[in-house]
Design a protein around this motif. Sequence first.
Motif, PDB file in Angstrom:
ATOM      1  N   ASN A  17       0.829  -1.203   0.000  1.00  0.00           N
ATOM      2  CA  ASN A  17       0.000   0.000   0.000  1.00  0.00           C
ATOM      3  C   ASN A  17       0.871   1.264   0.000  1.00  0.00           C
ATOM      4  O   ASN A  17       0.695   2.161   0.821  1.00  0.00           O
ATOM      5  N   SER A  24      -0.763  -5.671  -1.972  1.00  0.00           N
ATOM      6  CA  SER A  24      -1.325  -4.337  -1.747  1.00  0.00           C
ATOM      7  C   SER A  24      -2.751  -4.268  -2.270  1.00  0.00           C
ATOM      8  O   SER A  24      -3.144  -5.016  -3.170  1.00  0.00           O
ATOM      9  N   ASP A  46      -3.983  -0.992  -3.012  1.00  0.00           N
ATOM     10  CA  ASP A  46      -4.094   0.399  -3.471  1.00  0.00           C
ATOM     11  C   ASP A  46      -3.657   0.587  -4.923  1.00  0.00           C
ATOM     12  O   ASP A  46      -3.518   1.725  -5.383  1.00  0.00           O
TER      13      ASP A  46
END
Length: 312
Positions: free
Chosen positions: A23, A53, A55
Amino acid sequence: MSSGIEQGSAVREKVAVVVVLYNSAEHLSEFVTSLPVGLGGVDHELIAVDNASTDGGAELLESLAPDATVVRTGRNGGYAAGINAGVAAAGPHTAVLVLNSDVRLLPGCVPTLLQRLRATGAGIVVPRLTDADGRLIESIRREPTVGHALWEAVLSARVAGRIGRLGEVVTDPRAYEKEQRVDWAEGSTQLISRRCWDVCGPWDESFFLYCEETEYNLRARDAGLGVLFVPTAKAVHLEGGSSVSVDWLWSLQVTNRVRLFRRTHGRASTTLFWAVTLGREISRAMLGRSKNRAAVRGLLDVRRLRGGVVAR
């Protein structure tokens, strides 16, 4: 794997730049833009390891650096596991540059580190770090000992670190003006020779976060290679915030230190180190600090002290 890339009778340097993503999207545009400045023309391969992640950081990095190798692990195995996956995916190289995504290399950083790596025979070299406001980051450390833990508990880490060799964290700013061998250094920016990697092997993945660089640096030292602090090589570590609980992170750091200490010490010494550490955390918790209360709980959790933790 070969320890170098031969070109005639000389070794042509190629650095595997390994960054672990979790992230980290907010940092990546500036990270990629800043790399050429710090690398100063050094031949390199960028390997980004994405630890599951959410994001879109891996996709963003692919768009920012199309030549980069992106490794998707499919899990958050921690920092050490990410580094190991990155090195395993790298092509032939003479050194590994481990970077956090929130590190910004200053001009000439990597060429300076490479020169000192070769000139001194060190296994790992690290730069002088400052934060986003230009303040010195106290990144030099001594080996964890009962004495260091006791003095830091009594005096505080900042005070103990300024008096001789009392503290583990070196807080005297004068120490950061001279090149010197150190026991270990904070792990956001470390240049590791291929020989050191071949001799010491991969990082210890049982440390999910915190103490993985301590263990690896001490392993390199014990192998006769060691860590060199190079103040003429400079980088900025933004030390950005985290969405993970500060209390949990502090508890993890404290318990991992006890786990690491136990690796190389007997039961009596380890019990004393644990007791001193517990006493320090209790004394701070009594001041109402939630992160220290979390550390006390962690130090009393036998399962965590034996086996570490997994992703949260």
